[in-house]
Design a protein around this motif. Structure first.
Motif, mmCIF file in Angstrom:
data_model
loop_
_atom_site.group_PDB
_atom_site.id
_atom_site.type_symbol
_atom_site.label_atom_id
_atom_site.label_comp_id
_atom_site.label_asym_id
_atom_site.label_seq_id
_atom_site.Cartn_x
_atom_site.Cartn_y
_atom_site.Cartn_z
ATOM 1 N N GLN A 1 6.901 5.334 -0.323
ATOM 2 C CA GLN A 1 5.146 6.187 -0.670
ATOM 3 C C GLN A 1 5.293 5.733 -1.784
ATOM 4 O O GLN A 1 3.873 6.529 -2.486
ATOM 5 C CB GLN A 1 4.983 7.681 0.314
ATOM 6 C CG GLN A 1 4.942 7.012 2.084
ATOM 7 C CD GLN A 1 3.930 5.924 2.264
ATOM 8 O OE1 GLN A 1 2.836 5.842 1.714
ATOM 9 N NE2 GLN A 1 4.338 5.368 3.611
ATOM 10 N N VAL B 1 0.947 -1.142 0.085
ATOM 11 C CA VAL B 1 -0.244 0.368 0.173
ATOM 12 C C VAL B 1 1.036 0.942 -0.245
ATOM 13 O O VAL B 1 1.600 1.044 0.729
ATOM 14 C CB VAL B 1 -0.981 0.022 1.017
ATOM 15 C CG1 VAL B 1 -2.037 1.216 1.055
ATOM 16 C CG2 VAL B 1 -1.798 -1.376 1.216
ATOM 17 N N LYS B 2 -0.070 2.043 -0.894
ATOM 18 C CA LYS B 2 1.101 3.235 -1.036
ATOM 19 C C LYS B 2 0.655 4.764 -1.038
ATOM 20 O O LYS B 2 -0.725 4.478 -1.049
ATOM 21 C CB LYS B 2 1.745 3.276 -2.540
ATOM 22 C CG LYS B 2 2.686 2.622 -2.575
ATOM 23 C CD LYS B 2 4.293 2.687 -2.296
ATOM 24 C CE LYS B 2 5.557 1.411 -2.316
ATOM 25 N NZ LYS B 2 6.695 1.881 -3.927
ATOM 26 N N GLN C 1 -4.858 5.882 -1.118
ATOM 27 C CA GLN C 1 -3.872 5.511 -0.938
ATOM 28 C C GLN C 1 -4.318 3.766 -1.972
ATOM 29 O O GLN C 1 -5.383 3.081 -2.332
ATOM 30 C CB GLN C 1 -4.004 4.108 0.021
ATOM 31 C CG GLN C 1 -5.288 3.406 0.430
ATOM 32 C CD GLN C 1 -5.213 2.910 1.620
ATOM 33 O OE1 GLN C 1 -4.345 3.208 2.673
ATOM 34 N NE2 GLN C 1 -5.946 1.894 1.835
ATOM 35 N N ARG D 1 0.230 5.504 1.914
ATOM 36 C CA ARG D 1 -0.907 4.692 3.223
ATOM 37 C C ARG D 1 -2.311 5.389 4.266
ATOM 38 O O ARG D 1 -1.373 6.592 4.013
ATOM 39 C CB ARG D 1 -0.237 4.361 3.721
ATOM 40 C CG ARG D 1 0.661 2.345 3.164
ATOM 41 C CD ARG D 1 1.772 2.002 4.337
ATOM 42 N NE ARG D 1 3.225 2.465 4.772
ATOM 43 C CZ ARG D 1 3.696 2.618 3.752
ATOM 44 N NH1 ARG D 1 3.526 1.671 2.858
ATOM 45 N NH2 ARG D 1 5.362 3.111 3.718
ATOM 46 N N TYR D 2 -3.215 4.684 3.853
ATOM 47 C CA TYR D 2 -4.114 6.169 5.142
ATOM 48 C C TYR D 2 -4.583 6.971 4.809
ATOM 49 O O TYR D 2 -5.116 8.379 5.248
ATOM 50 C CB TYR D 2 -3.702 5.977 6.401
ATOM 51 C CG TYR D 2 -2.890 4.346 6.301
ATOM 52 C CD1 TYR D 2 -4.429 3.420 6.733
ATOM 53 C CD2 TYR D 2 -2.436 3.768 6.806
ATOM 54 C CE1 TYR D 2 -4.105 2.641 7.128
ATOM 55 C CE2 TYR D 2 -1.630 2.738 7.601
ATOM 56 C CZ TYR D 2 -3.006 2.115 7.986
ATOM 57 O OH TYR D 2 -2.705 0.415 7.704
ATOM 58 N N THR D 3 -3.906 7.716 3.416
ATOM 59 C CA THR D 3 -4.544 8.617 2.350
ATOM 60 C C THR D 3 -5.346 8.568 1.324
ATOM 61 O O THR D 3 -5.570 7.001 1.118
ATOM 62 C CB THR D 3 -4.061 9.454 1.534
ATOM 63 O OG1 THR D 3 -3.767 8.388 0.299
ATOM 64 C CG2 THR D 3 -2.483 9.543 1.677
#
Length: 367
Positions: free
Chosen positions: A187, A93-94, A101, A96-98
């Motif tokens: 990321q 997951v790149k 993602q 992440r948590y946006t």
């Protein structure tokens, strides 16, 4: 935080690998230049309603002059063909948590066809790796490598200090035929291969892309605060440590300029001095091009005196490098300055590439 805008696509301007540039009309009559990544949001067409993140554009920050398309709310793209509820299609997951993602196949994860290869390697086999703190150095380094070693296989390791999507870079799109691959690490995403860390990205460059030389640099749009430590490119020092840890040969591309109006970036930029003098704990070859104008050469020598105890300062001849820079298929630009406006900067990057080419004694064996 986010400055939202909603508008309608008026025109599709141009495309390059992974990106499409748009004109978007807002309800108040303003037209914004926008950029969409079709792999994330779908392929916008004239008449589509789009949601935009316009904050950086409205503030005049270094986004390339774009609002960014967040969604086509009335025409969502289909699920990707490889989508699955398991990890068989990848689980890296790149961003992440946006809200955007992205789930990618990591080059070394269990479902990857390269997993068994990378699980068993731990060395770069002496591969030279050029480290640079700005994306603008990438084409110049590549020109220097291919000036002396036109057949050298060069991989680019894209770190996450600047633009996270590799697709943002038109320079990278223009160099695609001259690279054996781009590995996006941390990321960052959108390269030919995805890796979790600089270390795994370097190993993938060597053993999957079969590179003879690698270049490590952040994407375009770096972040800086005008302070010693508040610059995303300082991470280049950590890249030196990674290269040395894995048995590679670190080659430092120095940020040299006599054109930058800011005193802290004249001679050798204070960012290079921090990255190589304070962050890099392993020795590297720091490359200085021969033939700099006398005042600039004196500034460079004085700045590097404090680094000579840890690193090896290497002077590299520059014959033929100007021609190699001018023959590139992409426009050279750093901080808005083209080749002739900041010649020393690009010459220094090309000299680092030339030095790396001359260190290439262990090309990846043919299959």
């Amino acid at each position: 935080m986010v400055r939202w805008r909603s508008g309608t696509v008026a025109a599709v301007r141009r495309r390059w690998a992974g990106a499409v540039e748009l004109d978007v009309d807002l309800p108040d009559g303003v037209t914004l230049r926008a950029l969409a990544y079709p792999a994330l949001v779908g392929d916008p067409q004239p008449g589509d309603r789009v949601l935009l993140n316009a904050g950086a554009l409205l503030m005049g920050l270094g986004t390339g002059g774009y609002a960014l398309v967040v969604a086509l709310p009335d025409r969502l793209p289909p699920d990707p063909p490889q989508a699955a509820d398991t990890r068989d299609a990848g689980h890296l997951v790149k961003a992440r948590y946006t809200p955007l993602q992205a789930i990618m196949m990591g080059v070394d994860e269990e479902a990857s066809p390269h997993h068994h290869l990378l699980a068993g390697v731990d060395s770069l086999d002496g591969m030279p790796v050029v480290t640079a703190d700005l994306h603008s150095a990438l084409p110049a380094i590549l020109a220097g490598i291919h000036a002396d070693a036109p057949a050298a296989r060069v991989a680019y390791v894209l770190t996450d200090g600047g633009a996270l999507p590799a697709w943002f870079s038109r320079t990278l799109d223009g160099l695609r035929d001259r690279l054996v691959g781009t590995i996006s690490v941390g990321q960052a995403f959108g390269g030919d291969l995805e890796a979790t860390t600089v270390h795994s990205g370097l190993l993938a460059a060597r053993h999957v892309s079969r590179a003879d030389v690698a270049i490590v640099a952040q994407g375009p749009g770096n972040l800086g605060t005008g302070t010693r430590w508040g610059f995303s490119g300082v991470g280049v020092g950590e890249a030196v440590n990674a290269v040395a840890t894995l048995g590679g040969q670190p080659v430092g591309s120095l940020r040299i300029s006599d054109a930058d109006p800011r005193p802290r970036h004249r001679g050798v930029s204070h960012h290079s001095l921090t990255a190589y003098g304070r962050v890099a704990l392993a020795p590297a070859d720091l490359v200085v091009p021969d033939g700099l104008a006398a005042p600039l050469a004196a500034e460079v020598d004085a700045a590097l005196a404090s680094l000579a105890g840890r690193h090896r300062v290497v002077r590299v001849p520059v014959d033929g490098l100007d021609a190699a820079l001018r023959a590139l298929p992409v426009t050279l630009s750093t901080m808005g300055r083209r080749l002739d406006a900041d010649h020393a900067y690009f010459l220094a990057a090309a000299a680092a590439g030339r030095h790396a080419a001359r260190l290439t004694r262990t090309p990846y064996p043919a299959p």
